[in-house]
Design an enzyme around this catalytic site. Structure first.
Site, PDB file in Angstrom:
ATOM      1  N   ASP A  66     -42.713 -25.201 -33.190  1.00 25.53           N
ATOM      2  CA  ASP A  66     -41.997 -23.679 -33.487  1.00 25.53           C
ATOM      3  C   ASP A  66     -40.901 -24.428 -33.886  1.00 25.53           C
ATOM      4  O   ASP A  66     -40.344 -24.993 -32.924  1.00 25.53           O
ATOM      5  CB  ASP A  66     -42.038 -22.609 -32.670  1.00 25.53           C
ATOM      6  CG  ASP A  66     -43.707 -22.130 -32.409  1.00 25.53           C
ATOM      7  OD1 ASP A  66     -44.821 -22.303 -33.206  1.00 25.53           O
ATOM      8  OD2 ASP A  66     -44.098 -21.612 -31.747  1.00 25.53           O
ATOM      9  N   ARG A  67     -40.139 -23.721 -33.942  1.00 21.20           N
ATOM     10  CA  ARG A  67     -38.578 -24.392 -34.592  1.00 21.20           C
ATOM     11  C   ARG A  67     -37.783 -24.004 -33.731  1.00 21.20           C
ATOM     12  O   ARG A  67     -36.864 -24.619 -32.930  1.00 21.20           O
ATOM     13  CB  ARG A  67     -37.752 -23.280 -35.854  1.00 21.20           C
ATOM     14  CG  ARG A  67     -36.138 -22.856 -35.841  1.00 21.20           C
ATOM     15  CD  ARG A  67     -35.972 -22.328 -37.165  1.00 21.20           C
ATOM     16  NE  ARG A  67     -36.476 -21.020 -37.016  1.00 21.20           N
ATOM     17  CZ  ARG A  67     -35.466 -20.255 -35.798  1.00 21.20           C
ATOM     18  NH1 ARG A  67     -34.380 -20.549 -35.660  1.00 21.20           N
ATOM     19  NH2 ARG A  67     -35.230 -19.310 -35.578  1.00 21.20           N
TER      20      ARG A  67
END
Length: 203
Positions: free
Chosen positions: A45-46
């Site tokens: 995930d970012r």
């Protein structure tokens, strides 16, 4: 002429998308001079950091992502609060997230607590609430699973760093840096023998 297979370990920094195309003004992999013709194997995930594997070996990528082979992934997780042994045992036995019961995993307190360079931007700080680093090893990777698991036992994740994929360790690879690795550095030899057998009979 067949192309040469490439396997790349990349330390994905916080805030970077696990893709080569930028979206929403966020940094993407295209900004890090990575080798050509490699693609992320899975994703982070970012707002997660750490080890991201990239390759151009299609059959290897497909097999690595196949959930039935349950290759381990280890994370260092900074949580809000101080989970006790009973909390970590509950986590390891599996928790229910949106009707799904997670598989058993490994979860334990990191002793001593690691000294990790501050993130930019830093995690939120609450003067009266301590934070704790734990290590978790999972054999599945559903969307935002680690964060949802720690939240399910009452300890929200503040920071998440993937430390290993199979045998491959993040080690001292600096954020934003990459290195070439060998296929056999990633997964045990027996797993690769299974892959070879499938290649012989199914391709």
């Amino acid at each position: 002429m067949s192309k040469k297979s490439k396997y790349v370990a990349f330390h994905k920094p916080y805030g970077v998308l696990s893709q080569f195309t930028s979206e929403g003004g966020h940094q993407a992999l295209s900004e890090f001079s990575l080798p050509k013709e490699v693609y992320p194997v899975g994703r982070l995930d970012r707002d997660s950091e750490g080890l991201l594997l990239l390759s151009n070996d299609g059959p290897f990528i497909k097999r690595l992502l196949d959930p039935k082979f349950e290759h381990p992934r280890t994370y260092w997780v900074q949580v809000e609060g101080e989970p006790q042994d009973a909390d970590l045992q509950n986590l390891a036995r599996g928790v229910t997230i949106k009707g799904y019961r997670t598989k058993r995993c490994k979860a334990h307190l990191l002793v001593p607590q690691p000294l990790i360079e501050e993130r930019d931007p830093p995690v939120r700080f609450r003067k009266n609430i301590p934070t704790t680093w734990i290590e978790m090893t999972l054999t599945e990777g559903k969307n935002r699973q680690v964060r949802r698991m720690t939240a399910a036992i009452g300890f929200p994740t503040l920071r998440l760093i993937r430390k290993s994929i199979g045998k491959l360790q993040l080690g001292d690879l600096a954020a934003g840096e990459f290195k070439f690795v060998r296929k056999e550095d990633i997964l045990p030899g027996r797993w690769m023998e299974w892959r070879l057998e499938d290649t012989l009979f199914h391709e």
